[in-house]
Design an enzyme around this catalytic site. Sequence first.
Site, PDB file in Angstrom:
ATOM      1  N   ASP A  78       1.082  -0.857  -0.263  1.00 37.61           N
ATOM      2  CA  ASP A  78      -0.098  -0.128   0.478  1.00 37.61           C
ATOM      3  C   ASP A  78       0.339   1.712  -0.006  1.00 37.61           C
ATOM      4  O   ASP A  78       2.085   1.294   0.715  1.00 37.61           O
ATOM      5  CB  ASP A  78      -0.943  -0.101   1.239  1.00 37.61           C
ATOM      6  N   GLU A 139       0.285  -1.542   5.604  1.00 34.26           N
ATOM      7  CA  GLU A 139       1.698  -0.425   6.111  1.00 34.26           C
ATOM      8  C   GLU A 139       0.952   0.964   7.169  1.00 34.26           C
ATOM      9  O   GLU A 139       1.284   0.877   8.081  1.00 34.26           O
ATOM     10  CB  GLU A 139       2.587  -1.417   5.311  1.00 34.26           C
TER      11      GLU A 139
HETATM   12 ZN   LIG Z   1       7.359   2.033   4.069  1.00 32.48          ZN
END
Ligand SMILES: [Zn+2]
Length: 381
Positions: A78, A139
């Site tokens: 992401d 993340e």
């Molecule tokens: Zn990163």
Amino acid sequence: MVNKDRLAETFKFLVEIDSVSRKEGKFAEEIKKVLESMGAKTAVDNAGEKTGSDTGNLVAKFKGNASSPPLLINAHMDTVQPGTGIKAVFKNGIFTSDGSTILGADDKCSIAVILETLRVLKENELRYGPIDLVLTICEEIGLLGAKHFDSSLIDAKFGYALDATDVDGIIVRAPAANRLEFKRHGKEAHAGAAPEKGINAILLASKAISGLEIGRIDRETTCNIGIIEGGIATNIVPNLVTVKGEVRSHDNEKLVKITDDIVSSFKDVVENFGKNDSKDDLPRLEVTVEKDFPATDIPEDHQVVTMAVKAGKNLGRKIVCKTSGGGADANIFFETGIITGVLGTGMRDMHTVREHVKLDDMVKATELLIEIIKLHANSGR
Ligand SMILES: [Zn+2]
């Protein structure tokens, strides 16, 4: 051995597929195809349902041709915003965006490095042990993919995350963090006609905050109040204010102490207030302390470190152990018993529209990863 043009092309291909957090689905699908065409066995876990993403974490297992213990390789799929419609611009050896979005080098230059590494291994018929590749989702919004990762899908007990800047560094220490939220309730009243009937929540929160030590507490501890929200009008005594902050430390005891100090400061204001007032008017306080991520601390004689240092040496480079101030998927893996060092791939000015990466740095990162995997193949079971 590294094919620079192919690496550049792969990177451009990757950043031009949108994958902001929770919308990594299309990107994951494309990567899955690429990895399967290279002979990987793939799986997608159910982290998507738990995080609200349109895909889970993607796992790709390569059997390898050497019998060493499986090696974790990790990066995240992401990106942050503004991250839709990214156009990669390549000039003077440096990738940037067109200025209207981030570039997405965080963390796609790492994924490009990993793909190029795998291609080099195959086409040169190099020896390599089993690789468990884990590409996570979400993340950037609190390591959510890693937190919900189905670790039964992999066998690796150590390895590397690629998600940092310095191509000659390995992050071996990272802090733990707590996230704090205070809902300070007061009592509303007309600010002009009857202020004495009110309890000003903003004033009380300010008193609590003004008593705090904020910023760098010591070499390994920091704390911050980052968000304050409350009040609806200048003529109303505010009845609610929300304050959010965080504490980070490499030392767990300090993390607990500073967290407790902050909570006490908010509680004390309530108690002191109560002494001068009737009981049912006591301003209420709701406290939420959440463990954001645990600390990482890899001993410098661990194989993860020694292999990276030796690999660097073989390439005439000096790999340095580093301490990070932030949390990464590696912190979460570390807590589950998978010792994960973080390698750099050259990304710079991440999370801004000025984000950029040098192709030469990506080449260096690829060379190091190939060398690590070669050493790992010889490490035996
Ligand atoms: Zn990163």
